[in-house]
Enzyme design. Sequence first.
Site, PDB file in Angstrom:
ATOM      1  N   LYS B  76       0.872  -1.182   0.000  1.00 17.96           N
ATOM      2  CA  LYS B  76       0.000   0.000   0.000  1.00 17.96           C
ATOM      3  C   LYS B  76       0.906   1.228   0.000  1.00 17.96           C
ATOM      4  CE  LYS B  76      -3.902   2.000   2.615  1.00 17.96           C
ATOM      5  NZ  LYS B  76      -4.765   1.862   3.814  1.00 17.96           N
ATOM      6  N   SER B 151      -9.707   1.895   2.927  1.00 13.53           N
ATOM      7  CA  SER B 151      -8.831   2.692   2.106  1.00 13.53           C
ATOM      8  C   SER B 151      -7.790   1.870   1.337  1.00 13.53           C
ATOM      9  CB  SER B 151      -8.092   3.699   2.992  1.00 13.53           C
ATOM     10  OG  SER B 151      -7.218   3.037   3.885  1.00 13.53           O
ATOM     11  N   SER B 175     -10.047  -0.494   7.075  1.00 17.12           N
ATOM     12  CA  SER B 175      -9.443  -0.289   5.750  1.00 17.12           C
ATOM     13  C   SER B 175      -8.741  -1.499   5.148  1.00 17.12           C
ATOM     14  CB  SER B 175      -8.453   0.869   5.805  1.00 17.12           C
ATOM     15  OG  SER B 175      -9.138   2.094   5.800  1.00 17.12           O
TER      16      SER B 175
END
Lengths: 95, 487, 477
Positions: B76, B151, B175
Site C-alpha cells: 500500500k 482505504s 481499511s
Amino acid sequence: MALEQSDVEKIAQLARLDVDANEAQEVTKRISSILELIDQMQDVNTKNVAPLAHPFDAIQRLRPDEVTETDQREYLQAIAPATQDGLYLVPKVIE
Amino acid sequence: MSDRTVAELSRSLAQGEISSVELTRDYLDRIAQHNTLYNAYITVTEDLALAQAAQADAVRAKGEAGPLTGIPIAHKDIFCMQDVLTTCGSKMLANFIAPYNATVVEKLNAAGAVTLGKTNMDEFAMGSSNENSFFGAVRNPWDTERVPGGSSGGSATAVAADLCAIATGTDTGGSIRQPAAFCGLTGFKPSYGRISRWGMIAYASSLDQAGPISKSAEDAALMMNAMAGPDHRDSTSVDMPAPDFTANLNDSLQGLRIGVVRQHLAEGLDANVESALQDALKVFEGLGATIKEIDLPNSHLSVSAYYVIAPAEASANLSRYDGVRFGYRCENPVNLEDMYKRSRSEGFGNEVKRRILVGTYALSAGYYDAYYIKAQQIRRLIKQDYIDAFKEVDVIIGPTTPNTAFKIGEKNDDPVTMYLEDIYTVSINLAGLPAISIPAGSSKSADGKSLPIGIQLVGSDFAEAKVLNIAHQFQQHTDWHQQRPEG
Amino acid sequence: MVWETVIGLEVHVQLATKSKLFSGSSITFGAAPNTQANIFDLAMPGTLPVMNEAALRMAVKFGLAIDAEIGRKSVFDRKNYFYPDLPKGYQVSQLDFPTVGKGELEIALEDGSTKVVGITRAHIEEDAGKSLHEDFQGLTGIDLNRAGTPLLEIVSEPELANAKEAVAYLKKLHSIIRYLGISDGNMAQGSMRCDANVSVRKKGDTELGTRTEIKNINSFRFVEKAILHEAERQIDIIEDGGRIVQETRLYDADKNETRSMRSKEVANDYRYFPEPDLLPIVIDEAYIEAVRAELPELPNAKRERFVSQYELSEYDAGVIASSRQMADFFEEVVAICKDAKLSSNWVSVDLQAVLNKQDLEIENSPISAERLGGLIARIKDKTISSKIAKTVFEAMLESEQSADEIIASQGLKQVTDSGAIEKLVDEVIANNPEQVEQYRSGKEKVFAFFIGQAMKASRGKANPEQLNTLLKQKLKA
C-alpha cells in the site's frame, strides 16, 4: 451542537486551510451532518469513566541516550521545496 | 499461475516449477496489461522487482529460501520505501521520494519478498471506497463499475485481479477488512501494536495497524510471520515476541465458543449478508463449535467515537504537511500564511480537509471535553464490552460490512452515509483487537454480477493465531475464498 | 501610591543529553545548519518518537533536588500550532501530568535572609528549531538542528517580589542544574532561557494584577533590567489611567525596552491532547531511589557542611558552595594547604577576580587547585607574607611554575632571622631621628611610617609580626 459558518472559518484558520466563500456553506453543511452523527455519544452517561487513549493501557519503553544519526542533509534536502546554504527557505517570518 | 496463493507459489518455487524472475515477469506483464483498467497501482517498481527476484532465485539456489522468498507482493502506498515515490494517495506527497524504509518494507525485503509496486489508496487512508485518491478511483475486479472498498482498495484489487500474490494494507477503522470483503479476499488486522508503525504514514496513531490482504488465511499467517514483532523505532509496538502464526492453523475447532452480537442481528442487516453469516455459523457448528448470542451494548456508538478520535489525531498528524521540508508547496506564496493555507488547501483533497476540520473542532477550546474526552470515555466502554464478551466466548463472528460493494459515485454525496460503511469494523480498532474478514458468500447484483460477501472474526487481545486458525479451518471446509472474479 | 511587583519565572533548561529527546540526533552546539536534523526531526511522514531515558532521569533528578513530587505517571501531550521552526506542527510537551510536580527552592536575599520560592511544576518538552532572518532575498532560513532538543521547563509560583529576587532565584536554579550536571546552564548559548510573568498591584492588594509575559531574556543582568523596565512601564500606564493588556512582550536588550509581539497576538488555541505516539511513562519507587542515589551534595547541604567542617562564615560558605566546581576546587585547595579561611578568600576573591577578568570558568582556571594550595601553604607556614603572596600569585598567572619555584627563583622568602630584622630596625631608627622624636612625643601614627620604611628596605620580605614587635621595643627604648 449547531455549527455556524463562522465556526468553520475559525477552525479552518487554526488548521491553516482555506475555505473560500463559495464552498463555505457546503462545508458547513457537511461538517454539521458529521457532528450530528458524532453527537449520538452525548446521550450516554460516561460519568466516572476514565478516558482510554490507547487500547491496552500500556506503558512507554524508553531508549538509551545514544547518538545514532549521521549528517544526511544533502540527501534529505533533495526533496525539499526550497533550500539555500543548508537552510530551508520560507516566506519571511515576522516576529 | 498468478492466481495461486502464496502457499501454492511457495511450493512451486521450491519444486523449481517456476523461478521468481519468471513469476515476477508474469505479474509485471499482467500489471502492464490490466492496471490501466483497475488503477490498482500508483507506482510499479519493475527494475527493483526483477532485481529482487533474481536475488531471491540466488538465495533459493543456495538453499536459504524462506516461505516468502521470491513471492511477488505489493505495498500500500502508505509505507515509505526508500528512493521510491510514496504518495499516500495525495497530491501533497505526489512528489515525495521517501528517504527511508518502513519497518514493514524492511522486514518483507529481509524475508525475500519481491516488491512489484505501490498500490492506490484513499488519500491518507481516509475513505471506504478508494474514491478519495488523488490518483483516481480504483475498480473492483468483480464489477468494474463498483468500488473495491477502502482505504486499502488498490491492494485489494491488485490481489483480487492477480496483479500480485499478496499485498500489505493498513486498517484504522476497517481499511483492510472492508476492501477484502468487497473483493472476495482475506483481510487481516492484527492487534494494535503487533506490527511496527515506523514508516507507515500516520492517519490516526492510536488506531492505525498494518496487515495483509491475501487469498487465504494461511497466506495471511505466512505474511504475518514476516511483518510482526516489536520494533525499537515504534515505542507503541507490543513488547513481546511474535509467535509463529502458522503453528495453530490446523487446530481443531471442537468446543470453540463463538459469540454472535445480538445488536448486529437486530439492526436490519442486508438479507444476503445475514444469510451468508447464518450459513457460516452452520459450518462452524459442523466443526464442533457452539454459538452463543452476546451483547456489545455500546457498539452503536463506535462510529461516533471513531469519527472524533481518528479526525482529532489526524488533524495533528497532518500538520507536518506545511510545504517547508518536503511535499507540495503552492506557487509563489505571498507570505507565510499564504504558503501554509494554499499549500494545504491545494495539496489535500476534500475528505482529508473535512476530517482535519472535524478533528480541529473536536480539540478546540470549549469542545474538547464534549467531543474528545467523551469519545475516549466511550472508547473505554467499548473496550470493556469486549473484555466482558471474551469471558464467555473465544471469538466473535459477525458481518464485515452492511452491504456488498457499491457503485463508484453512489455514496459520494454525504460523508455520513460513507462513514456508516464502517459500522461493524471501527469498534475493533477502538479496542485494538485482532480481526479477520473472510469470504463467506456472494450475492447477485441487479445487472447479474456476482459480488462477494465477507464475514468478520474478532479475537481477544493478541489472539491472532486463534483467529487465523478459525479462518483457516473455515477455508478448509468451504470454497468461497477460491472463487475468482471473471475476466 | 506605593506599588509592588509580582513575578513568576518560566525557565527553559536544555538538558545535557548526548542525543535529542525523541531521536538519536546529536545536540552538539554550533553544528552547520540542519546537519543534526534526521528524518524524525524533520517530521518526515511515518516517523515516530522514541524517548531518551537520560532526559527522564535528569528531570527526576531535578525534582528530587527541589523536594518535588515526582509524577508516577507522566503523559506527553501535543501542543498544536503552525510555525516553520516546528516541523511536526505540534510541540510534544506535558500538560496535565508533568514529570515534576510541586517543589520549592530556597534563595538568599541581599539582607542575608533567605526566602523559599514555590516551584509549581517542571515538565519535559522538545525545543523548536531556529528561524534565521538574515537576508535570503527577503526569505527566512530555517535551521532544525535545535528542533527536538530536550528541555525542562521549570515554572515558579508568582512569588518573587522584585527583580533582585528574580535574579537570585535564577542564579540558584542555575547553580542547582549545574550541580546536578543536567545542563550547562549557558544563557548566552540559550541552554537556559527565561520568560518572566510580570504584574504590578497596589501594595496591600491581594488580587494579582494583569500580567504580561516577557520573552527572550538571555542573561542574569537582562532579567533584572527587563523586569524593572516592564514594572515601570505598567505602573506608568496605570497611573495614567490606562489598563494593562495581557500579552507577550519581547525584551530588546539593545534598547532596554519591551515591545508587544504582534505575531503572537492572534488568539491561539493550542488544542492540547495526549500524544498518541507516546504511551504514558510510569515511574516506580525503585527508579526514584536509584536516581536519588546518584544525587550529589547540593548547595545548601554543602554550605552547611563548610560552616561546620571548615568554620567558614555563612556568607563565605554560601559564595563557595554556589558553584559545584568552585566548591570542589576549594576543597582541593584546603586539602593541600590545610587552611580553610585563607583558601576561601583566595578562591572566592583573588582567583575569582582573575576568572571574571579573563571570562573563564573555574574549571579552566589558569592556576590549578594544586598550585594555589601550594601558595597558601607558604603563607600559612610563614615562608612568605600575604603581601608577597600577591606577587607570587601574579607570577603564577604568567607561568606554569609552582609557588615554591617562584619564591626560590625570585628570592622572595620571608626574612625571619631576628638578627637581620634587628639590623633593619636599627638602621631605620638611626636614619629618621625626626620621626623617632615625633613618635616618642606621642604621635603614634608615625609607627606605620617605620613599618613602611623597614619593609621597603627588606624588599617586602621581613616577617611583619617580628618587625612589628622589634620596632615597638626599640622605639620605646
